[in-house]
Enzyme design. Structure first.
Site, PDB file in Angstrom:
ATOM      1  N   GLY A  42       0.835  -1.293  -0.023  1.00  0.00           N
ATOM      2  CA  GLY A  42      -0.013  -0.070   0.082  1.00  0.00           C
ATOM      3  C   GLY A  42       0.849   1.160   0.045  1.00  0.00           C
ATOM      4  O   GLY A  42       1.987   1.252   0.614  1.00  0.00           O
ATOM      5  N   ASN A  43       0.350   2.342  -0.652  1.00  0.00           N
ATOM      6  CA  ASN A  43       1.063   3.558  -0.376  1.00  0.00           C
ATOM      7  C   ASN A  43       0.034   4.691  -0.781  1.00  0.00           C
ATOM      8  O   ASN A  43      -0.803   4.597  -1.440  1.00  0.00           O
ATOM      9  CB  ASN A  43       2.371   3.706  -1.467  1.00  0.00           C
ATOM     10  CG  ASN A  43       2.082   3.351  -2.779  1.00  0.00           C
ATOM     11  OD1 ASN A  43       0.822   3.553  -3.393  1.00  0.00           O
ATOM     12  ND2 ASN A  43       2.779   2.849  -3.588  1.00  0.00           N
ATOM     13  N   GLY A  44       0.492   5.885  -0.468  1.00  0.00           N
ATOM     14  CA  GLY A  44      -0.438   7.091  -0.354  1.00  0.00           C
ATOM     15  C   GLY A  44       0.398   8.064  -0.010  1.00  0.00           C
ATOM     16  O   GLY A  44       1.624   8.260  -0.085  1.00  0.00           O
ATOM     17  N   VAL A  48       4.391   4.651   2.874  1.00  0.00           N
ATOM     18  CA  VAL A  48       4.272   3.184   2.152  1.00  0.00           C
ATOM     19  C   VAL A  48       4.070   2.294   3.189  1.00  0.00           C
ATOM     20  O   VAL A  48       4.566   2.594   4.410  1.00  0.00           O
ATOM     21  CB  VAL A  48       5.547   2.933   1.300  1.00  0.00           C
ATOM     22  CG1 VAL A  48       5.470   1.684   0.803  1.00  0.00           C
ATOM     23  CG2 VAL A  48       6.154   4.126   0.526  1.00  0.00           C
ATOM     24  N   LYS A  64       4.485   0.401   8.512  1.00  0.00           N
ATOM     25  CA  LYS A  64       4.013   1.547   7.738  1.00  0.00           C
ATOM     26  C   LYS A  64       5.131   2.492   7.934  1.00  0.00           C
ATOM     27  O   LYS A  64       5.659   2.668   9.210  1.00  0.00           O
ATOM     28  CB  LYS A  64       2.514   1.817   8.542  1.00  0.00           C
ATOM     29  CG  LYS A  64       2.260   3.178   7.948  1.00  0.00           C
ATOM     30  CD  LYS A  64       0.871   3.612   8.495  1.00  0.00           C
ATOM     31  CE  LYS A  64       0.218   4.778   8.042  1.00  0.00           C
ATOM     32  NZ  LYS A  64      -1.002   5.321   8.535  1.00  0.00           N
ATOM     33  N   ASP A 160     -11.208   8.714   9.606  1.00  0.00           N
ATOM     34  CA  ASP A 160     -11.049   8.292   8.590  1.00  0.00           C
ATOM     35  C   ASP A 160     -11.610   7.037   8.205  1.00  0.00           C
ATOM     36  O   ASP A 160     -10.994   6.276   7.639  1.00  0.00           O
ATOM     37  CB  ASP A 160      -9.747   8.439   7.860  1.00  0.00           C
ATOM     38  CG  ASP A 160      -9.624   8.387   6.491  1.00  0.00           C
ATOM     39  OD1 ASP A 160     -10.635   8.764   5.619  1.00  0.00           O
ATOM     40  OD2 ASP A 160      -8.331   8.203   6.073  1.00  0.00           O
TER      41      ASP A 160
END
Length: 394
Positions: A42-44, A48, A64, A160
């Site tokens: 996953g990344n955003g 990462v 993370k 969130d």
């Protein structure tokens, strides 16, 4: 501090072991950690997430990695060290490492690895041209409310809630809330930013720019997730805040002046198009009365009118989960085994102190002897004081 650059993750050879001095997620004590086999999962904008194997236990873990601003303490780390709950992803350890540039420092959060998300599970049923079985919706939304009841009682708002942040173990049915990167301890009369929470799941008071919101924004988001799992698509899609507000008004109708006042009084004189509400039983055509009733109580304009997380847990929609004979079919495989439900009622003293008046509804009769054997007899229970339940940051 580790000299391993972020790129080291990408250049790991098979079997190569990385050694780090880490601090334990709970005690903060320094210890050695070894891991191998990293792959990006996953990344955003935050950074990462890598999947790794801890050595020598061979246990899966997620790391993370986020850029750390040296001027501030990392709020996510502070909160992750406070929360411990069966429906919240566990922080095993953390450490700092240098980045590519001279000044860059990264914070690495070593967490338990959970293989699936509610988002991916929902996509699976979409591809099969069907929607998630209602028992699974009940199971996942109940566990999400259980996690929220716990953090909200500590004064923590996640900010969130969305299907991508709900981790799922498909073999056990256990859900774990993750990504506390936006989470914050809300303090009464202290303003908060309104530009948090992902679109589709943003409570109307956030769209109205409120800065004095409460943990009820997480409850709204949960209502949106629940409706999405039943519909197979987001309930309130929209590319912008205005788009989303239009979608909300199309279902809930135009908010009254009083409802607008409870979200953000600055908009009370604003003229909105007068639209009648579209009943939830027409929006969610396959839903039964209990599902419709719960969603209507979650998706209220007025934040104080929304159910609290603990109140939602005792709603009749979840009664199937309290029935000891309920089993979980394997909805992914035709020949799959029917399984027992995961533990849903292994409450601790903190959880039973959130709303002690609800404990007889919260704890099914068949679970009470087990809790009593652990010293938690709900007929003779002394709750913790509310102030002792609140989270405190160093």
């Amino acid at each position: 501090m580790s000299q391993n650059r972020p790129a080291a993750f990408n250049t790991l050879r098979m079997g190569e072991v990385i050694r780090e001095k880490v601090q334990d997620g709970i005690t903060g004590e320094t210890r050695d950690l070894q891991y191998t086999q990293c792959k990006i999962v996953g990344n955003g904008s935050f950074g990462v997430v890598f999947q790794t194997k801890l050595s020598p236990s061979n246990e899966d873990a997620a790391i993370k990695r986020v850029l750390q601003d040296k001027r501030f303490k990392n709020r996510e780390l502070q909160i992750m060290r406070i929360v411990r709950h069966p429906n919240i992803v566990q922080l095993k350890a953390f450490y700092y490492s240098n980045g590519e540039r001279k000044d860059e420092v990264y914070l690495n959060l070593v967490q338990e690895f959970v293989p699936e998300t509610v988002y991916r599970a929902s996509r699976f049923f979409n591809k099969m041209k069907t929607t998630m079985p209602i028992l699974e919706v009940k199971l996942y939304i109940y566990q999400l409310f259980r996690a929220l009841a716990y953090i909200h009682s500590q004064g923590i708002c996640h900010r969130d809630i969305k299907p991508q942040n709900l981790l799922l173990d498909p073999t056990t049915g256990i859900l774990k809330l993750c990504d506390f990167g936006s989470a914050k301890i809300l303090v009464e009369n202290e303003p908060n930013v309104s530009y948090i929470c992902s679109r589709y799941y943003r409570a109307p008071e956030l769209i109205f720019g409120a800065t004095n919101y409460t943990t009820k924004i997480d409850v709204w988001s949960t209502g949106c997730v629940m409706a999405e799992l039943m519909l197979g698509q987001p309930l309130f899609p929209g590319e912008s805040g205005i788009d989303q507000l239009v979608e909300i008004i199309k279902v809930l109708g135009t908010p009254t002046r009083e409802q607008i006042r409870t979200m953000n009084p600055n908009y009370m004189e604003h003229k909105f198009p007068q639209i009648k509400p579209h009943p939830f039983n027409r929006v969610l055509r396959k839903a039964d009365n209990n599902a419709i009733d719960l969603i209507a109580r979650l998706l209220e304009y007025t934040p104080t009118e929304r159910l609290g997380a603990i109140d939602a847990m005792v709603h009749p929609f979840f009664d199937d989960l309290r029935n000891p004979s309920t089993k979980l079919p394997d909805s992914r495989h035709q020949t799959g085994q029917v399984r027992d439900l995961p533990p849903l009622f292994d409450f601790n003293r903190h959880e039973l102190s959130i709303a002690p008046q609800l404990n007889h509804q919260l704890v099914p009769p068949h679970v009470r002897p087990t809790l009593a054997a652990q010293g938690l007899d709900i007929d003779h229970f002394t709750p913790m004081r509310k102030e002792d339940m609140l989270a405190r940051l160093d």
